[in-house]
Design an enzyme around this catalytic site. Sequence first.
Site, PDB file in Angstrom:
ATOM      1  N   HIS A  96      75.044 -12.200  83.362  1.00 28.79           N
ATOM      2  CA  HIS A  96      73.844 -13.038  83.298  1.00 28.79           C
ATOM      3  C   HIS A  96      74.234 -14.509  83.172  1.00 28.79           C
ATOM      4  CE1 HIS A  96      70.444 -10.294  83.267  1.00 28.79           C
ATOM      5  NE2 HIS A  96      71.040  -9.526  82.361  1.00 28.79           N
ATOM      6  N   GLU A 147      72.101   1.030  81.214  1.00 29.57           N
ATOM      7  CA  GLU A 147      70.814   0.346  81.324  1.00 29.57           C
ATOM      8  C   GLU A 147      70.258   0.501  82.743  1.00 29.57           C
ATOM      9  OE1 GLU A 147      71.571  -3.704  80.240  1.00 29.57           O
ATOM     10  OE2 GLU A 147      72.143  -3.214  78.186  1.00 29.57           O
ATOM     11  N   HIS A 152      69.503  -2.893  84.739  1.00 29.65           N
ATOM     12  CA  HIS A 152      70.484  -3.972  84.911  1.00 29.65           C
ATOM     13  C   HIS A 152      71.330  -3.765  86.165  1.00 29.65           C
ATOM     14  CE1 HIS A 152      73.260  -7.103  83.198  1.00 29.65           C
ATOM     15  NE2 HIS A 152      74.062  -6.524  84.090  1.00 29.65           N
TER      16      HIS A 152
END
EC number: 3.4.13.22
Length: 219
Positions: free
Chosen positions: A132, A196, A199
Amino acid sequence: MKNFSFLLMVIVLVSCKSTYLDAKKSPVLLDINKETDDYAFVNLKNYSNDFVFDMKYATPDNFLKEKVYPCGECFLRVKTIKSLLEANKAFLDKGYKIKLYDCYRPIAIQKQMWKIVPNPTYVANPKKGSIHNKGGAVDITLVDSLGIELNMGTKFDFFGEEASHNYSNLSKDILENRKFLKEIMLQHNFKSFDSEWWHYNLTNSSADKVSNQKWRCED
């Protein structure tokens, strides 16, 4: 000496200014393929109207229970957006579209998140950073033609085993929804993150540099 000091001041001011990203929306959609620098950070909203935005960290509706972004913008590197646009086109062709929860995250905000929850199970340690922080990761789900989210079994940022791609004790519909999301994303240069379902990292983005370019919010 005075001239040198003045020049140094100008360089510092320009450098400081260049660390901010402008969140002002373009009056017309831009063509991502005309961007020549694949590593530049740009605002996804300037290249498509076909995404839904629910930027969780610009609100207290997240696991931190705090707002840590100044406003809900989705900045990513140009190369990430190129692949994301292609993935979304594939979903649109099937009657769905991508809904975004998180995009690029400046390392300063990563540090802020770590200060709130200093646990690597939930927040990447800012000493290393995350994808990120490099503009190569997105947190997403899918919505149908009515804007209703597909059932993925858990909410975004649910940190139990049920959020894992490898967890199979779910209904057939949920498993098919996750598979649908994953297959299209993998076909368009993204990699999934096992624990996740939401993601996705752009392939080979881990080699990119961590960035601390914050954004100025549109008035």
